[in-house]
Design an enzyme around this catalytic site. Structure first.
Site, PDB file in Angstrom:
ATOM      1  CG  HIS A 126      -4.956 -14.719   3.314  1.00 33.14           C
ATOM      2  ND1 HIS A 126      -4.698 -15.964   3.844  1.00 33.14           N
ATOM      3  CD2 HIS A 126      -5.310 -13.941   4.361  1.00 33.14           C
ATOM      4  CE1 HIS A 126      -4.899 -15.939   5.155  1.00 33.14           C
ATOM      5  NE2 HIS A 126      -5.278 -14.718   5.493  1.00 33.14           N
ATOM      6  CG  HIS A 129      -3.408 -16.936   8.430  1.00 31.33           C
ATOM      7  ND1 HIS A 129      -4.744 -16.681   8.474  1.00 31.33           N
ATOM      8  CD2 HIS A 129      -3.274 -18.286   8.554  1.00 31.33           C
ATOM      9  CE1 HIS A 129      -5.409 -17.822   8.633  1.00 31.33           C
ATOM     10  NE2 HIS A 129      -4.537 -18.811   8.693  1.00 31.33           N
TER      11      HIS A 129
HETATM   12  C1  FAD Z   1     -11.061  -9.396   7.294  1.00 30.18           C
HETATM   13  C2  FAD Z   1      -9.615  -9.770   7.094  1.00 30.18           C
HETATM   14  C3  FAD Z   1      -9.024 -10.703   7.954  1.00 30.18           C
HETATM   15  C4  FAD Z   1      -7.684 -11.062   7.776  1.00 30.18           C
HETATM   16  N1  FAD Z   1      -7.093 -11.882   8.695  1.00 30.18           N
HETATM   17  C5  FAD Z   1      -5.754 -12.078   8.657  1.00 30.18           C
HETATM   18  C6  FAD Z   1      -5.092 -12.770   9.705  1.00 30.18           C
HETATM   19  O1  FAD Z   1      -5.701 -13.200  10.694  1.00 30.18           O
HETATM   20  N2  FAD Z   1      -3.745 -12.949   9.602  1.00 30.18           N
HETATM   21  C7  FAD Z   1      -3.034 -12.471   8.526  1.00 30.18           C
HETATM   22  O2  FAD Z   1      -1.813 -12.659   8.479  1.00 30.18           O
HETATM   23  N3  FAD Z   1      -3.630 -11.802   7.530  1.00 30.18           N
HETATM   24  C8  FAD Z   1      -4.968 -11.570   7.588  1.00 30.18           C
HETATM   25  N4  FAD Z   1      -5.561 -10.819   6.607  1.00 30.18           N
HETATM   26  C9  FAD Z   1      -4.737 -10.355   5.474  1.00 30.18           C
HETATM   27  C10 FAD Z   1      -3.724  -9.245   5.793  1.00 30.18           C
HETATM   28  O3  FAD Z   1      -4.270  -8.289   6.663  1.00 30.18           O
HETATM   29  C11 FAD Z   1      -3.254  -8.644   4.478  1.00 30.18           C
HETATM   30  O4  FAD Z   1      -2.572  -9.669   3.770  1.00 30.18           O
HETATM   31  C12 FAD Z   1      -2.282  -7.464   4.643  1.00 30.18           C
HETATM   32  O5  FAD Z   1      -2.833  -6.447   5.456  1.00 30.18           O
HETATM   33  C13 FAD Z   1      -1.959  -6.887   3.264  1.00 30.18           C
HETATM   34  O6  FAD Z   1      -1.088  -5.782   3.405  1.00 30.18           O
HETATM   35  P1  FAD Z   1      -0.876  -4.737   2.226  1.00 30.18           P
HETATM   36  O7  FAD Z   1       0.054  -3.686   2.751  1.00 30.18           O
HETATM   37  O8  FAD Z   1      -0.499  -5.472   1.007  1.00 30.18           O
HETATM   38  O9  FAD Z   1      -2.325  -4.126   1.914  1.00 30.18           O
HETATM   39  P2  FAD Z   1      -3.502  -3.581   2.824  1.00 30.18           P
HETATM   40  O10 FAD Z   1      -3.324  -3.999   4.234  1.00 30.18           O
HETATM   41  O11 FAD Z   1      -4.785  -3.960   2.163  1.00 30.18           O
HETATM   42  O12 FAD Z   1      -3.334  -1.995   2.776  1.00 30.18           O
HETATM   43  C14 FAD Z   1      -3.567  -1.210   1.641  1.00 30.18           C
HETATM   44  C15 FAD Z   1      -3.986   0.198   2.094  1.00 30.18           C
HETATM   45  O13 FAD Z   1      -3.939   1.076   0.969  1.00 30.18           O
HETATM   46  C16 FAD Z   1      -5.099   1.907   0.967  1.00 30.18           C
HETATM   47  N5  FAD Z   1      -5.332   2.317  -0.418  1.00 30.18           N
HETATM   48  C17 FAD Z   1      -5.724   1.531  -1.441  1.00 30.18           C
HETATM   49  N6  FAD Z   1      -5.765   2.225  -2.584  1.00 30.18           N
HETATM   50  C18 FAD Z   1      -5.376   3.490  -2.281  1.00 30.18           C
HETATM   51  C19 FAD Z   1      -5.208   4.672  -3.062  1.00 30.18           C
HETATM   52  N7  FAD Z   1      -5.385   4.661  -4.388  1.00 30.18           N
HETATM   53  N8  FAD Z   1      -4.852   5.820  -2.421  1.00 30.18           N
HETATM   54  C20 FAD Z   1      -4.646   5.826  -1.073  1.00 30.18           C
HETATM   55  N9  FAD Z   1      -4.767   4.721  -0.297  1.00 30.18           N
HETATM   56  C21 FAD Z   1      -5.126   3.571  -0.907  1.00 30.18           C
HETATM   57  C22 FAD Z   1      -6.171   1.006   1.545  1.00 30.18           C
HETATM   58  O14 FAD Z   1      -7.282   1.758   2.016  1.00 30.18           O
HETATM   59  C23 FAD Z   1      -5.418   0.262   2.625  1.00 30.18           C
HETATM   60  O15 FAD Z   1      -5.435   0.965   3.849  1.00 30.18           O
HETATM   61  C24 FAD Z   1      -6.918 -10.472   6.724  1.00 30.18           C
HETATM   62  C25 FAD Z   1      -7.507  -9.535   5.880  1.00 30.18           C
HETATM   63  C26 FAD Z   1      -8.831  -9.174   6.053  1.00 30.18           C
HETATM   64  C27 FAD Z   1      -9.443  -8.150   5.126  1.00 30.18           C
END
Ligand code: FAD
Ligand code: NAG
Ligand code: NAG
Length: 588
Positions: A525, A569
């Site tokens: 997280h 979460h």
């Molecule tokens: C294994 C795991 C289990 C989890 N379990 C849960 C759960 O059960 N419940 C829950 O609520 N949360 C869970 N989480 C956390 C939750 O999924 C994240 O908090 C959430 O997805 C974050 O969203 P975000 O948009 O900030 O970033 P992310 O979902 O990390 O998305 C960022 C995206 O940007 C892309 N990216 C990065 N840098 C670049 C770049 N320079 N150029 C182009 N693309 C790029 C990445 O590849 C990624 O696809 C879990 C996370 C993981 C890894």
């Protein structure tokens, strides 16, 4: 958890508007460019392209989420790291973990981490949002203001076994028309013991719906699973709108920097994005006529900012990067939830352990899922969650101010798993288990993301600073003791035999602390590395409207903007971007 390697047939690609080669993108200008397709970026790409006058480009470094068929199968969520759809980074050595470095995976595909996560769907306590509203001076962040959005993103659907969920969830606080499908899991024998224990021990009360704003107590976990399949940000927000002619999605391509395109009122305008598929391959650039929105997640967003000259000038000069915007808080204030998996032997064969050991059962389970999206493969892990506070008189509060957002917000969590689950101890080849994961929700440790090199294809240094404060280690130790009190409830008599492995040997507080430091990991997280503060505040990185301070044309919309990791979460929290729920208007 170990399962025999399972291969599924590749699913047919449904992605018509997806480009895999940046040189083939149309030449006409984009109104908005979104970097990263996690819950932050997918929602933005969807909402911005709902207006046919906007042309939107979404850039994702990973492949389409159709490349890995395990993504759709809830039970296979633990098979997605490492995989072709994950970042497989590790942390710098963690002092609080006895100097260990641990894996730090994130999703690297359409949907970001929501395509590989465990699908636990929690909103967090009302006071977390109210604190954000108070600290940013923007009432739009309050629980009351966000309630409509929280409900609007969801469609509550029946669990895979179709059982009557009366008393297990409060449908009146959930949506029936939103893009993300949510559901409960099938009933297990372990569930009934857990709920019996809640009526036996006053310390662990039952809570019918932890997503009401008041999560305290133990209840049924809600999952972002619908009809037995993962309901990721990609499935919810991108798939239905792929046919929009004004939305282009570019995969397999990294945004290597955001580029200054001019100056206005003395402020740099950042409407350019440089992209590439490898460090040595061709680099391309695209310009947005209105805005660039970074949604690369709490690890990669600060890295991209720093590579673009936005960050702490002292830090940037170490890599010969010219500072364009001096924002010392970029990459600082990093928070994550430390997690400890505590397995217990049980006197029962109705746990999930045998599925992992017996290839026949696992084949049958997968066949059932393929036929009807039901059965054990339709469920994730973590069937029940408890949210608790440390007692008011805890000795730690003589030393540390309560870091929770209010008296109805938890300090720690139990997540129950109906089988052996550990990232550190090898699963025994016989016996049956339950696991109680203990999680610190309100860490006071603060870590950082710093550059390891000026090459955007290198990972940054990841330092979540787990268990690096007196409060954090105290809270984890007390959470473990609470888990031991919980399994001592009469409901578990003749059922829970005792703790497995190192916990069985831990007798004193010092023993428990040593166990905690040697076995803890994290719950994936990461948050708060480009945090939001009041407009005009010199601290922080973005304003309450997500605009990057001291710039024009640039916003950040992802987990990095939350000043505190939510006591939950967090994936649902990244969807609260105030437009998330306003209907998805599928175009077919
Ligand atoms: C294994 C795991 C289990 C989890 N379990 C849960 C759960 O059960 N419940 C829950 O609520 N949360 C869970 N989480 C956390 C939750 O999924 C994240 O908090 C959430 O997805 C974050 O969203 P975000 O948009 O900030 O970033 P992310 O979902 O990390 O998305 C960022 C995206 O940007 C892309 N990216 C990065 N840098 C670049 C770049 N320079 N150029 C182009 N693309 C790029 C990445 O590849 C990624 O696809 C879990 C996370 C993981 C890894
Ligand atoms: C993570 O590991 C998997 C499996 O080994 C691999 O296919 C994938 O490319 C790795 N991800 C990255 C970003 O290197
Ligand atoms: C296991 O359960 C049975 C009843 O189902 C009970 O007779 C037996 O004592 C239990 N064993 C242990 C070790 O608790």
């Amino acid at each position: 958890m170990r399962l025999p390697l399972i291969s599924l047939l590749f699913l047919k690609s449904v992605f018509a508007a997806v480009y895999t080669d940046p040189s083939l993108l149309p030449n006409s200008p984009y109104t908005y460019i979104v970097v990263g397709s996690g819950p932050g970026g997918s929602v933005l790409a969807n909402r911005l392209s709902a207006n046919p006058n906007n042309r939107v480009l979404l850039i994702e470094v990973g492949p389409s989420d159709t490349v890995n068929p395990n993504i759709r199968v809830p039970f296979l969520c633990t098979k997605l790291v490492p995989a072709d759809v994950s970042w497989n980074d590790t942390t710098v050595p963690q002092t609080g973990l006895g100097g260990r470095s641990i894996g730090y995976p994130r999703g690297r595909t359409l949907g970001g981490s929501s395509s590989i996560n465990y699908m636990v769907w929690t909103r967090g306590p009302a006071s977390d949002f109210n604190r954000l509203a108070h600290e940013t001076g923007d009432h739009g962040w309050s629980w009351k203001s966000l309630r409509r959005i929280l409900t609007g993103v969801e469609t509550l659907v029946p669990p895979p076994d179709g059982h009557d969920t009366t008393g297990e969830i409060d449908p009146s606080i959930h949506g029936s028309n939103g893009p993300v499908k949510i559901s409960l899991h099938d009933k297990t024998a372990f569930d009934s013991r857990i709920f019996k224990a809640t009526s036996q021990l006053a310390e662990f009360p039952f809570n019918r719906d932890m997503n009401s704003g008041n999560p305290l107590g133990i209840g049924w976990t809600q999952f972002s699973i619908g009809d037995g399949q993962r309901s990721s940000a990609s499935v919810s927000y991108l798939t239905p709108v792929l046919c929009r002619p004004n939305l282009d999605i570019l995969v397999n391509t990294l945004a290597t920097k955001v580029v200054q395109t001019g100056t206005q009122d003395g402020l740099p305008i950042f409407r350019g994005v440089e992209i590439a598929q490898s460090a040595s391959g061709p680099h391309f650039s695209r310009i947005a006529t209105k805005e660039v929105i970074i949604a690369a997640g709490a690890v990669n967003t600060p890295q991209l900012l720093m590579l673009s000259g936005i960050g702490d000038s002292a830090e940037l000069s170490r890599f010969n990067i010219r500072t364009i915007v001096d924002l010392p808080d970029v990459g600082k204030n990093m928070q994550d939830h430390v997690l400890l998996l505590n397995p217990f032997w049980v006197n029962s064969s109705s746990t999930g352990d045998d599925i992992g050991r017996d290839s026949r059962r696992s084949k049958d389970g997968l066949a059932q899922w393929e036929a009807s999206h039901t059965g054990p493969f339709a469920a994730s892990v973590g069937g029940n969650i408890g949210w608790f506070r440390l007692p008011k008189h805890s000795s730690i509060f003589r030393q540390v101010r309560d870091p929770s957002s209010g008296p109805h917000a938890p300090h720690y969590e139990f997540l129950t798993v109906n089988q052996f689950f550990s990232s550190i101890q090898a699963p025994p080849s016989t016996g049956h288990f339950i696991t109680i994961a203990t999680i610190v929700l309100t860490p006071t440790s603060r870590g950082s993301i710093t550059l390891a090199s000026a090459n955007p294809f290198d990972s940054p240094n990841i330092d979540p600073a787990l268990l690096n404060s007196d409060f954090d280690i105290f809270t984890m130790r007390e959470a473990v003791k609470a888990a031991l009190r919980f399994v001592a409830a009469p409901a578990f008599k003749d059922y829970v035999i005792g703790p497995f492995g190192d916990l069985a040997e831990a007798k004193t507080d010092a023993d428990i602390e040593a166990y905690v430091r040697s076995q803890s990991a994290h719950v994936f997280h990461p948050a708060s590395t480009a945090y939001m503060s009041r407009k005009g505040s010199k601290r922080g990185v973005v304003n309450p409207d997500f605009s990057v301070k001291k710039t024009i044309g640039l916003r950040i919309v992802d987990g990095s903007v939350l000043p505190y990791v939510p006591a939950a979460h967090p994936s649902s929290n990244h969807l609260h971007h105030r437009g998330a729920s306003s209907g998805v208007d599928p175009c077919q």
